[in-house]
Design a protein around this motif. Sequence first.
Motif, PDB file in Angstrom:
ATOM      1  N   PHE A  49       0.873  -1.175   0.000  1.00  0.00           N
ATOM      2  CA  PHE A  49       0.000   0.000   0.000  1.00  0.00           C
ATOM      3  C   PHE A  49       0.909   1.224   0.000  1.00  0.00           C
ATOM      4  CE2 PHE A  49      -2.796   3.118   2.192  1.00  0.00           C
ATOM      5  CZ  PHE A  49      -3.837   3.106   1.292  1.00  0.00           C
ATOM      6  N   GLY A  50       1.156   1.766  -1.183  1.00  0.00           N
ATOM      7  CA  GLY A  50       2.108   2.875  -1.277  1.00  0.00           C
ATOM      8  C   GLY A  50       3.490   2.400  -0.875  1.00  0.00           C
ATOM      9  N   LYS A  51       4.102   3.110   0.082  1.00  0.00           N
ATOM     10  CA  LYS A  51       5.413   2.716   0.592  1.00  0.00           C
ATOM     11  C   LYS A  51       5.298   1.784   1.789  1.00  0.00           C
ATOM     12  CE  LYS A  51       7.835   6.798  -1.012  1.00  0.00           C
ATOM     13  NZ  LYS A  51       8.736   7.886  -0.667  1.00  0.00           N
ATOM     14  N   GLY A  52       4.090   1.489   2.204  1.00  0.00           N
ATOM     15  CA  GLY A  52       3.871   0.630   3.361  1.00  0.00           C
ATOM     16  C   GLY A  52       3.144  -0.644   2.994  1.00  0.00           C
ATOM     17  N   MET A  53       2.500  -1.200   3.989  1.00  0.00           N
ATOM     18  CA  MET A  53       1.749  -2.439   3.826  1.00  0.00           C
ATOM     19  C   MET A  53       0.355  -2.249   4.413  1.00  0.00           C
ATOM     20  SD  MET A  53       3.958  -4.367   2.434  1.00  0.00           S
ATOM     21  CE  MET A  53       3.866  -6.096   2.603  1.00  0.00           C
ATOM     22  N   ARG A  54      -0.604  -2.940   3.825  1.00  0.00           N
ATOM     23  CA  ARG A  54      -1.967  -2.977   4.356  1.00  0.00           C
ATOM     24  C   ARG A  54      -2.181  -4.391   4.892  1.00  0.00           C
ATOM     25  NH1 ARG A  54      -6.594  -1.173   0.520  1.00  0.00           N
ATOM     26  NH2 ARG A  54      -6.028   0.840   1.369  1.00  0.00           N
ATOM     27  N   VAL A  55      -2.622  -4.468   6.138  1.00  0.00           N
ATOM     28  CA  VAL A  55      -2.845  -5.759   6.784  1.00  0.00           C
ATOM     29  C   VAL A  55      -4.311  -5.860   7.177  1.00  0.00           C
ATOM     30  CG1 VAL A  55      -2.215  -7.261   8.709  1.00  0.00           C
ATOM     31  CG2 VAL A  55      -0.489  -5.771   7.682  1.00  0.00           C
ATOM     32  N   ARG A  56      -4.936  -6.942   6.758  1.00  0.00           N
ATOM     33  CA  ARG A  56      -6.326  -7.191   7.123  1.00  0.00           C
ATOM     34  C   ARG A  56      -6.390  -8.563   7.787  1.00  0.00           C
ATOM     35  NH1 ARG A  56     -11.753  -6.396   3.650  1.00  0.00           N
ATOM     36  NH2 ARG A  56     -13.109  -7.452   5.108  1.00  0.00           N
ATOM     37  N   VAL A  57      -6.988  -8.613   8.965  1.00  0.00           N
ATOM     38  CA  VAL A  57      -7.098  -9.881   9.686  1.00  0.00           C
ATOM     39  C   VAL A  57      -8.542 -10.121  10.105  1.00  0.00           C
ATOM     40  CG1 VAL A  57      -4.721  -9.913  10.558  1.00  0.00           C
ATOM     41  CG2 VAL A  57      -6.501  -8.841  11.916  1.00  0.00           C
ATOM     42  N   ASN A  58      -8.896 -11.383  10.184  1.00  0.00           N
ATOM     43  CA  ASN A  58     -10.199 -11.812  10.685  1.00  0.00           C
ATOM     44  C   ASN A  58      -9.969 -12.933  11.682  1.00  0.00           C
ATOM     45  OD1 ASN A  58     -12.164 -10.279   9.040  1.00  0.00           O
ATOM     46  ND2 ASN A  58     -11.155 -11.337   7.371  1.00  0.00           N
ATOM     47  N   PHE A  59     -10.692 -12.882  12.783  1.00  0.00           N
ATOM     48  CA  PHE A  59     -10.600 -13.918  13.798  1.00  0.00           C
ATOM     49  C   PHE A  59     -11.951 -14.602  13.955  1.00  0.00           C
ATOM     50  CE2 PHE A  59      -7.121 -11.127  14.946  1.00  0.00           C
ATOM     51  CZ  PHE A  59      -6.121 -12.006  15.319  1.00  0.00           C
ATOM     52  N   GLN A  60     -11.911 -15.923  14.116  1.00  0.00           N
ATOM     53  CA  GLN A  60     -13.111 -16.711  14.387  1.00  0.00           C
ATOM     54  C   GLN A  60     -12.876 -17.509  15.659  1.00  0.00           C
ATOM     55  OE1 GLN A  60     -13.543 -19.410  11.099  1.00  0.00           O
ATOM     56  NE2 GLN A  60     -14.943 -18.067  10.027  1.00  0.00           N
ATOM     57  N   LYS A  61     -13.923 -17.629  16.455  1.00  0.00           N
ATOM     58  CA  LYS A  61     -13.872 -18.479  17.643  1.00  0.00           C
ATOM     59  C   LYS A  61     -14.689 -19.729  17.363  1.00  0.00           C
ATOM     60  CE  LYS A  61     -14.659 -18.511  22.601  1.00  0.00           C
ATOM     61  NZ  LYS A  61     -15.106 -17.728  23.756  1.00  0.00           N
ATOM     62  N   LYS A  62     -14.041 -20.893  17.513  1.00  0.00           N
ATOM     63  CA  LYS A  62     -14.723 -22.164  17.310  1.00  0.00           C
ATOM     64  C   LYS A  62     -14.918 -22.834  18.661  1.00  0.00           C
ATOM     65  CE  LYS A  62     -12.990 -23.179  12.709  1.00  0.00           C
ATOM     66  NZ  LYS A  62     -12.304 -24.160  11.860  1.00  0.00           N
ATOM     67  N   ILE A  63     -16.142 -23.226  18.939  1.00  0.00           N
ATOM     68  CA  ILE A  63     -16.457 -23.979  20.153  1.00  0.00           C
ATOM     69  C   ILE A  63     -16.454 -25.455  19.774  1.00  0.00           C
ATOM     70  CG2 ILE A  63     -18.115 -24.343  22.020  1.00  0.00           C
ATOM     71  CD1 ILE A  63     -16.999 -21.489  21.921  1.00  0.00           C
ATOM     72  N   LEU A  64     -15.666 -26.240  20.513  1.00  0.00           N
ATOM     73  CA  LEU A  64     -15.519 -27.664  20.221  1.00  0.00           C
ATOM     74  C   LEU A  64     -16.033 -28.505  21.383  1.00  0.00           C
ATOM     75  CD1 LEU A  64     -11.817 -27.505  18.976  1.00  0.00           C
ATOM     76  CD2 LEU A  64     -13.874 -27.320  17.590  1.00  0.00           C
ATOM     77  N   ASP A  65     -16.571 -29.676  21.064  1.00  0.00           N
ATOM     78  CA  ASP A  65     -16.927 -30.611  22.136  1.00  0.00           C
ATOM     79  C   ASP A  65     -15.673 -31.396  22.517  1.00  0.00           C
ATOM     80  OD1 ASP A  65     -16.572 -32.636  20.222  1.00  0.00           O
ATOM     81  OD2 ASP A  65     -18.711 -32.912  19.899  1.00  0.00           O
TER      82      ASP A  65
END
Length: 73
Positions: free
Chosen positions: A22-38
Motif C-alpha cells: 500500500f504505497g510505501k507501506g503495507m496494508r494488513v487485514r485480519v479476521n478472527f473466528q472463535k470455534k467452540i468444540l466438544d
Amino acid sequence: MGNMPHGKKNSIIDCSANVTKFGKGMRVRVNFQKKILDNKGGTIAVTYIEDPLFYQEFFIKVDKGIFIEKEKI
C-alpha cells in the motif's frame, strides 16, 4: 446413551490474514473466528470476533513485535 451430551467444551481462535503493498507501506487485514468444540473435537459453533478492542490489542502486539525486530532487541 446415544443422546448423552458430549461433555466439556473447548474453544480455539482461528485467524486469517491478508497483507498487500500500500504505497510505501503495507496494508494488513485480519479476521478472527472463535470455534467452540466438544470434547471429541467436533465443532459446535463458529462465530466471528467483532470486538474492536480485540483487534486493537492484536495490532498493538504486532506493532511492538515490528519495533523489537527493527531495533534488534
